[in-house]
Design an enzyme around this catalytic site. Structure first.
Site, PDB file in Angstrom:
ATOM      1  N   ASP A 155      -1.930  50.887  22.671  1.00  0.00           N
ATOM      2  CA  ASP A 155      -2.075  50.994  21.210  1.00  0.00           C
ATOM      3  C   ASP A 155      -3.502  51.016  20.651  1.00  0.00           C
ATOM      4  O   ASP A 155      -4.302  50.136  20.978  1.00  0.00           O
ATOM      5  CB  ASP A 155      -1.446  49.783  20.528  1.00  0.00           C
ATOM      6  CG  ASP A 155      -0.129  49.379  21.108  1.00  0.00           C
ATOM      7  OD1 ASP A 155       0.368  50.064  21.998  1.00  0.00           O
ATOM      8  OD2 ASP A 155       0.407  48.363  20.649  1.00  0.00           O
ATOM      9  N   GLU A 325       7.949  47.568  16.810  1.00  0.00           N
ATOM     10  CA  GLU A 325       6.582  47.127  17.088  1.00  0.00           C
ATOM     11  C   GLU A 325       5.617  47.799  16.112  1.00  0.00           C
ATOM     12  O   GLU A 325       5.970  48.735  15.399  1.00  0.00           O
ATOM     13  CB  GLU A 325       6.174  47.532  18.511  1.00  0.00           C
ATOM     14  CG  GLU A 325       7.092  47.023  19.602  1.00  0.00           C
ATOM     15  CD  GLU A 325       6.634  47.380  21.006  1.00  0.00           C
ATOM     16  OE1 GLU A 325       6.657  46.504  21.868  1.00  0.00           O
ATOM     17  OE2 GLU A 325       6.246  48.537  21.243  1.00  0.00           O
TER      18      GLU A 325
HETATM   19  C1  FRU Z   1       3.227  48.396  21.767  1.00  0.00           C
HETATM   20  C2  FRU Z   1       2.999  47.012  22.323  1.00  0.00           C
HETATM   21  C3  FRU Z   1       2.767  46.034  21.203  1.00  0.00           C
HETATM   22  C4  FRU Z   1       1.949  44.961  21.853  1.00  0.00           C
HETATM   23  C5  FRU Z   1       1.114  45.763  22.808  1.00  0.00           C
HETATM   24  C6  FRU Z   1       0.759  45.035  24.055  1.00  0.00           C
HETATM   25  O1  FRU Z   1       2.911  49.416  22.622  1.00  0.00           O
HETATM   26  O2  FRU Z   1       4.090  46.635  23.107  1.00  0.00           O
HETATM   27  O3  FRU Z   1       3.946  45.571  20.592  1.00  0.00           O
HETATM   28  O4  FRU Z   1       1.168  44.252  20.952  1.00  0.00           O
HETATM   29  O5  FRU Z   1       1.830  46.926  23.120  1.00  0.00           O
HETATM   30  O6  FRU Z   1      -0.182  45.713  24.803  1.00  0.00           O
END
Ligand code: FRU
Length: 614
Positions: A155, A325
């Site tokens: 992300d 998310e």
């Molecule tokens: C989304 C996620 C988020 C989390 C991050 C961890 O891709 O799963 O929810 O904060 O990646 O790397």
């Protein structure tokens, strides 16, 4: 007598071997000391800015505790090489110059003896280095998309704009090209295209690793760290997920972790806090993904430290086939009206329209307490997707952007296969930056558009092809594409199908790799087929055909394509429909061909630009 003497000598020798300290030098300035089958100490005795760890991706993680002058400063997990080295990752020693640095390493189980453990490829490969190889010459490393210098990225998060600089943070693993050691990497740009790598901004700390979150400039000094301080809110991922605060007084280069963390805890999994200063309520508003409950929670705070629950949205609404998310929430004008609407971004994994991860969004109202989604005439909340490709996830926007811009960026991959894509020293790129807007579709619904950010025009080098108008018949006609910098290019054209039914557009090369796109004006759809696009068999979920609605009525669309070594982004009608796809052609696509079905179509205003890498 002789016999006894011989025995004595043998015994002495045996004793000598038993008690010789098992230290040996791996290379200049690095000492390795095997303590047991799975436990080894590595001591830095020489000078060098980095210790290079040899990595074998297929191996399990080793736990590496870093001791400086006898104290543990951090614990990292590295897939240390056992049988072969795929690549090396650097450990930065510069903060510890002049100190004693020791790595206490626990390797995965599975060795029979110390003798066997000593054979692991990593020990011989440990090396000190003064500089890093930053040539970035990997075949599939994009030329004009943001990528991490080393290691894994997922992300984008915590993006903010201040003093002419776009700050981009991202989830990264500095010690390998698979997900691990979640840290906020950092890059800055003055034009959203050229990114300067900065040191990692927030590292795993006492409460756990550092998951996604957001940043905002505290222009009112609400948190008490000073006017103009950059505040970061992120998820601390330890045994449980908690929300934490950090602040930066050097424009986001370094952060102080707030001593009163965590600032927000729940009894169930919640993450990826997205906060913003809400002018209407005179307080901070926060959206938090209540991941497994598949809903968003809303909180407010006067100071970013005390949070009060306000409301929830989403139970049973929209796409629900995966965890929710990475939310984002902002207000935007609706094109061609005086109306404004709130847009709630909700990334979901899995459960995307073509498998795996994708970004859905809701249009509605937000009163500072909760979000209310607009319904369609039948009273339902429609499911809407921001991008109809397979490689667009965790999309969020920059806070504090200038000129009322709402600029987004997404992770250009998919959790289904992100860890398997055929790259090595880095894994994953971010999408091109996009300007989000709202428009009303012919069905009366409000939709989001995502247009390429205007700065992208600055990438254009030469107009290598220009075609005013051309007929497209059933027999395909093709145009060659630029070859400089592995064929990176931008292609623009219009397709008029008012006298035909569909037009097929194929990108191909001499190897037989091809991407087949089709505009079907009867169905008002645009499809993208990458099943034969090049390397596709590294994961069964990679070969795919995706389809998008085109939102047009008249049988004419304009397309803008960006090709960057391992990605194709298609923007239709100024971003009213968008598709983002990874592709791994064995050689760059060198031709684009057109053919029509059900009558002749017209190609208009074809322009092909070669792009610069500078
Ligand atoms: C989304 C996620 C988020 C989390 C991050 C961890 O891709 O799963 O929810 O904060 O990646 O790397």
């Amino acid at each position: 007598m002789k016999k006894i003497a011989k025995r004595l000598v043998a015994l002495l020798l045996c004793g000598a071997t038993l008690f010789t300290p098992a230290t040996w030098a791996a290379s200049d300035g690095v000492e390795v000391n095997h303590l047991g089958v799975n436990n080894t100490l590595v001591r830095v005795t020489g000078n060098g800015n980095y210790l290079l760890f040899p990595v074998e991706e297929a191996n399990d993680d080793s736990r590496v505790q870093v001791l400086v002058d006898g104290n543990i400063v951090e614990t990292i997990y590295v897939r240390l090489a056992r049988s072969k080295t795929d690549y090396t990752v650097p450990y930065d020693l510069t903060p510890y110059k002049g100190k004693h640095v020791v790595f206490e390493i626990v390797t995965p189980q599975g060795r029979e003896s110390v003798r066997e453990a000593k054979e692991d490829a990593c020990w011989k490969g440990l090396e000190l280095a003064d500089t890093l190889d930053t040539a970035n010459q990997e075949k599939y490393r994009p030329a004009f998309h943001h990528t991490p210098l080393y290691g894994w990225m997922n992300d984008p998060n915590g993006m903010f704009y201040k003093d002419g600089q776009w700050h981009l943070y991202y989830q990264c693993n500095p010690y390998g090209s698979k997900w691990q050691n979640m840290t906020w990497g950092h890059a800055v740009s003055s034009d959203l295209i050229h990114w300067e790598h900065k040191p990692n901004a927030i590292k795993p700390n006492g409460l756990g690793t550092v998951f996604s979150g957001s940043c905002a400039v505290d222009y009112h000094n609400t948190a008490g760290f000073g006017k103009g301080t950059v505040l970061a809110m992120y998820t601390s991922a330890g045994t449980s997920q908690m929300q934490s605060l950090a602040s930066s007084t050097d424009n986001g280069l370094t952060f102080d972790i707030y001593a009163g963390n965590p600032t927000l805890t729940l009894e169930s999994e919640a993450r990826d806090p997205n906060m913003f200063w809400n002018e209407k309520t005179g307080a901070w508003s926060l959206v938090l993904a209540h991941a497994l409950d598949r809903e968003m929670l809303f909180f407010s705070s006067p100071d970013m430290k005390k949070w009060t629950w306000q409301g929830r949205f989403g139970k049973g609404i929209g796409a629900q086939d995966g965890v929710w998310e990475c939310p984002d929430l902002f207000e935007l004008p609706v094109a061609g009206s005086d109306e404004t609407k709130w847009m709630l971004l909700c990334n979901i994994n899995p459960g995307g329209p073509f498998g795996g991860s994708a970004t859905q969004y809701f249009i509605g109202d937000f009163d500072g307490k909760t979000f209310q989604a607009d319904t369609d005439p039948s009273g339902n909340v429609p499911t809407k997707w921001l991008d109809y490709g397979k490689d667009h996830y965790a999309t969020v926007s920059w806070s504090d952007a200038p000129d009322n811009r709402r600029t987004l960026i997404g992770w250009m991959s998919n959790w289904q296969y992100a860890a398997d894509v055929p790259t090595r020293q880095f894994r994953s790129a971010n999408t091109l930056p996009r300007e989000v807007g709202l428009f009303r579709g012919a069905d009366g619904e409000i939709y989001a558009s995502c247009a390429p950010s205007p700065e992208l025009e600055g990438l254009r080098d030469q107009l290598v092809r220009k075609v005013g108008k051309a007929d497209i018949g059933w027999k395909s006609c093709s145009y060659s594409l630029p070859t400089a910098h592995d064929g990176i290019c931008e292609i623009l054209f219009e397709i008029d199908t008012r006298k035909s039914k569909a037009v097929e557009m194929t990108l191909f090369n001499q190897e037989g790799d091809k991407v087949v796109m089709k505009y079907n004006s009867e169905r008002h759809t645009f499809s993208f087929d990458r099943r034969e696009s090049g390397l596709v068999d590294f994961n069964e979920n990679f070969p795919a055909v995706t389809v998008s609605p085109t939102f047009e009525e008249k049988g004419v669309i304009s397309l803008r394509l960006f090709i960057d070594r391992s990605s194709i982004e298609v923007f239709g009608d100024g971003g009213r429909f968008v598709m983002t796809h990874l592709v791994f052609p064995r050689r760059p696509y060198s031709q684009l061909s057109f053919s029509s079905e059900g009558g002749n179509a017209r190609l208009g205003d074809l322009k092909v630009y070669s792009l610069t890498t500078k």
